[in-house]
Scaffold this motif. Structure first.
Motif, short mmCIF file in Angstrom:
data_model
loop_
_atom_site.label_atom_id
_atom_site.label_comp_id
_atom_site.label_asym_id
_atom_site.label_seq_id
_atom_site.Cartn_x
_atom_site.Cartn_y
_atom_site.Cartn_z
N HIS A 147 0.85 -1.20 0.00
CA HIS A 147 0.00 0.00 0.00
C HIS A 147 0.88 1.24 0.00
N HIS A 149 0.99 5.16 1.57
CA HIS A 149 0.45 6.22 2.42
C HIS A 149 0.72 7.56 1.73
N HIS A 194 4.62 0.91 1.37
CA HIS A 194 5.09 -0.14 2.28
C HIS A 194 4.96 -1.51 1.64
#
Ligand code: ZN
Length: 286
Positions: A147, A149, A194
């Motif tokens: 994912h 951020h 990540h």
């Protein structure tokens, strides 16, 4: 072993150690951080594993605000093996969660599902051992899905929205395209993708690296993930062409593409320009 030999070995090992410098992502690129196996604990579970009135202490801050790697470590135990010195991340959360790689899952002998952080219902069971006690989690062990951020400004600059799935090409010696990477937008977030250690190893990224969005490809959720995690899917970047002399707010409102090509002399109302900015549409004059 005599003392002189021990000293020689220690010196040799120390000389092999090189400080790992965080890689600075060039402007426009996405920093990538490799997350090693770790544990999030609830207050109740901190007490169970480390003792009454115990609170996690920070060892090093993490890139996301207020998050830290704590001094505390636990042992993870599965049917086949145990993994020692697994870092607890702080602060304590409402739910305990164990994030491991697929390699770890095979070592431990557990069947952990691919999930996003926080989605632990029906995930794998695991045992945790701390200095003051042990804990059996009936569910809570996952392999974290990749994912990114980012905050609202980053999302705007990258032409993506919260919940969208994108493809990211790593800029590494073993370049790899990660597909179906979920975008997570919050004002609290700092731009960072990540991945876990298996993914980092595959792309030859150790600790930190960087990558870039590649717009090609279909943005859809991994088949393994439950449907509620698939939200706000946006089609790949497309270009619209308008040949009219005046572009109004309504024109932009109706536009579904993220890029608009207009003539050099075409006029755009102030409201239309505002709307384009709001929708993150790039205007190209030709
Ligand atoms: Zn993350």
């Amino acid at each position: 072993m005599d003392e002189q030999l021990i000293r020689t070995i220690v010196e040799q090992v120390l000389s092999q150690m090189q400080p790992t410098k965080p890689t600075q992502a060039p402007p426009g690129k996405i920093p990538i951080a490799v997350s090693a196996r770790h544990v999030h604990l609830s207050e109740e579970h901190v007490k169970l594993l480390f003792g009454e009135n115990y609170t996690l202490t920070s060892k090093a801050p993490l890139s996301q605000p207020n998050q830290f790697a704590s001094q505390e470590q636990v042992t993870l135990v599965g049917p086949k093996a145990a993994l020692h010195q697994v870092r607890v991340l702080g602060p304590a959360r409402s739910l305990s969660q164990v994030e491991i790689s697929m390699t770890d899952a095979r070592t431990l002998g557990i069947d952990a599902p691919l999930r996003y952080s926080g989605d632990t219902s029906d995930s794998a069971p695991i045992t945790l051992i701390g200095p003051k006690g042990s804990l059996y989690l009936k569910e809570g062990c996952i392999i974290a899905a990749a994912h990114i951020h980012m905050n609202e400004q980053d999302a705007k600059a990258l032409h993506v929205v919260d919940g969208q799935f994108v493809n990211v090409q790593t800029c590494s010696v073993r370049p790899l395209v990660f597909q179906q990477v979920k975008v997570r937008v919050s004002s609290r977030f700092q731009l960072e993708m990540h991945i876990d250690t298996d993914e980092g190893n595959a792309a030859h990224i150790q600790g930190n690296g960087y990558g870039e969005l590649v717009t090609a490809g279909v943005h859809k959720a991994p088949a393994e993930l439950p449907p509620q995690q698939v939200q706000q899917l946006v089609p790949p970047k497309q270009t619209a062409v308008m040949t009219k002399k005046l572009i109004t707010e309504q024109d932009i409102k109706e536009l579904r593409q993220q890029e608009l090509v207009i003539k050099k002399r075409t006029m755009m109302t102030a409201l239309a320009q505002d709307m384009a900015r709001k929708k993150g549409i790039t205007i190209v004059r030709q």
